[in-house]
Design an enzyme around this catalytic site. Sequence first.
Site, PDB file in Angstrom:
ATOM      1  N   TYR A 149       0.805  -1.226   0.000  1.00 25.71           N
ATOM      2  CA  TYR A 149       0.000   0.000   0.000  1.00 25.71           C
ATOM      3  C   TYR A 149       0.838   1.277   0.000  1.00 25.71           C
ATOM      4  O   TYR A 149       0.284   2.365  -0.008  1.00 25.71           O
ATOM      5  CB  TYR A 149      -0.880   0.054   1.258  1.00 25.71           C
ATOM      6  CG  TYR A 149      -2.198  -0.623   1.093  1.00 25.71           C
ATOM      7  CD1 TYR A 149      -2.262  -1.961   0.759  1.00 25.71           C
ATOM      8  CD2 TYR A 149      -3.381   0.065   1.292  1.00 25.71           C
ATOM      9  CE1 TYR A 149      -3.471  -2.595   0.630  1.00 25.71           C
ATOM     10  CE2 TYR A 149      -4.592  -0.566   1.164  1.00 25.71           C
ATOM     11  CZ  TYR A 149      -4.638  -1.892   0.828  1.00 25.71           C
ATOM     12  OH  TYR A 149      -5.835  -2.510   0.699  1.00 25.71           O
ATOM     13  N   LYS A 219       1.898 -13.780   5.968  1.00 27.67           N
ATOM     14  CA  LYS A 219       2.157 -14.807   4.946  1.00 27.67           C
ATOM     15  C   LYS A 219       3.664 -15.045   4.862  1.00 27.67           C
ATOM     16  O   LYS A 219       4.259 -15.057   3.769  1.00 27.67           O
ATOM     17  CB  LYS A 219       1.606 -14.346   3.584  1.00 27.67           C
ATOM     18  CG  LYS A 219       0.130 -14.511   3.413  1.00 27.67           C
ATOM     19  CD  LYS A 219      -0.328 -15.954   3.298  1.00 27.67           C
ATOM     20  CE  LYS A 219       0.025 -16.582   1.979  1.00 27.67           C
ATOM     21  NZ  LYS A 219      -0.453 -17.998   1.906  1.00 27.67           N
ATOM     22  N   ASP A 253      -4.073 -17.135   5.334  1.00 30.91           N
ATOM     23  CA  ASP A 253      -5.183 -17.919   4.765  1.00 30.91           C
ATOM     24  C   ASP A 253      -5.811 -18.811   5.826  1.00 30.91           C
ATOM     25  O   ASP A 253      -7.041 -18.951   5.893  1.00 30.91           O
ATOM     26  CB  ASP A 253      -4.736 -18.719   3.534  1.00 30.91           C
ATOM     27  CG  ASP A 253      -3.399 -19.407   3.724  1.00 30.91           C
ATOM     28  OD1 ASP A 253      -2.420 -18.704   3.985  1.00 30.91           O
ATOM     29  OD2 ASP A 253      -3.344 -20.635   3.645  1.00 30.91           O
ATOM     30  N   ASP A 277      -6.573  -5.138   5.619  1.00 32.97           N
ATOM     31  CA  ASP A 277      -7.680  -4.622   4.827  1.00 32.97           C
ATOM     32  C   ASP A 277      -8.712  -5.737   4.615  1.00 32.97           C
ATOM     33  O   ASP A 277      -9.912  -5.568   4.878  1.00 32.97           O
ATOM     34  CB  ASP A 277      -7.121  -4.132   3.477  1.00 32.97           C
ATOM     35  CG  ASP A 277      -8.087  -3.235   2.740  1.00 32.97           C
ATOM     36  OD1 ASP A 277      -9.148  -2.929   3.291  1.00 32.97           O
ATOM     37  OD2 ASP A 277      -7.786  -2.855   1.602  1.00 32.97           O
TER      38      ASP A 277
END
Length: 389
Positions: A149, A219, A253, A277
């Site tokens: 971002y 992640k 995930d 987000d």
Amino acid sequence: MAQITLAADGTLQVPQHVDIPFITGDGIGAEITPAMQQIVNKAVATVYAGERSIRWIELMAGGMAYEKVGTYLPDETMDAFAHYHVGIKGPLMTPVGGGIRSLNVALRQGLDLYVCLRPVRWFRGIESPVKHPERVNMTIFRENTEDIYAGIEWEAGSPEAKRFYNFLAGEMGVNKVRFPHTSAFGVKPVSEEGTKRLVRSACLHALRTGSSHVTLVHKGNIMKFTEGGFKKWGYEVAEEFGGRIRMDDCIADAFLQNALLKPEAYDVVATLNLNGDYISDMLAAQVGGIGIAPGANINYKEGRAIFEATHGTAPDLAGQDKANPCSILLSAVMLLEHIGWTEAGRAITDALEATFAEGIATADLARFMDNGQAVGTKAFTQALIARIG
Ligand code: NAD
């Protein structure tokens, strides 16, 4: 009246009669922001019996600012937020053209508000797509200034993308880009400082609110140095607290699955910008609260915080007495908690719970309630004020 100041030990000094700056906001901002102020004024006056009060200081931004002074975000507004430390804002339209990507982003970056804080809980009466929305009670600490971002990216086919690829291939020995001539490129900076200030804020919040449990969501299995770095630096922060923080971590995930299947396993969640987000919106949807979710952007070090409605300006509803004021109202509850006026915040959430339980809500929520009675913004505001009284 007096303003909030920051003590040498980093704590906020809040006078009994305090100045709080606000931005009304565009579109439905003209309806929901005054509604929020009336309800907050009533709660503060009732709970503290005149011993405490808020003087609201209006700041300009968005369409109103453009009309009056020819700029969407006047310097005076930025300076005032820095000066008063804690404020609140309605939704702001995103100017078309003019080089401004978003006024919200400009505020966050200009004031270095590095935490995007999103509490997620369910209110009885609100329809949810899951069987047990009451099991969701989490606070998300989303990093607000780094990650993909940060806005460092180049369009496919541009001279910059070509130059960047030449640098990767020529100087860094990168030969993994599958279609180099038609690829766009983005850079994902994640720093030790950026991570640690975010995770430290999450840990302090966990201790302040009586939970010691913080989960790092990342992640790091795939992006070993950026998201993996976030995990490593996050655990280093937990060590600073000498065993007072119970920290664990979860791959993003798996977290999305777990948050749906066993949400009660999580309390305070610290994560990077992009993961945050997705996670904030998914959890808000899980409690049926996507339209009423509150939020804040905070720099705990400088003591600066802007609480905000998380939805947009809803131009389709503006001026029709249909807008739901709950997002900005619950953000105001967060503000009251932030300055230590917890009892006034509690009075508002109690009134909201009781009003929703009776099926009284604006149309966006009432239409999904079994006993729903849709009322306008003004009538909903009056129902809450009457209940607080
Ligand atoms: P939006 O959130 O304004 O509207 C999306 C839908 O949700 C619409 O159907 C709207 O009627 C409904 N809605 C939104 N808030 C509501 C409320 N309080 N009560 C009842 N219904 C509500 O999103 P959009 O239409 O994509 O954006 C409109 C403008 O707002 C754009 O200029 C956008 O850039 C801006 N925006 C600002 C913020 C912010 O200031 N934080 C956030 C999102 C969008």
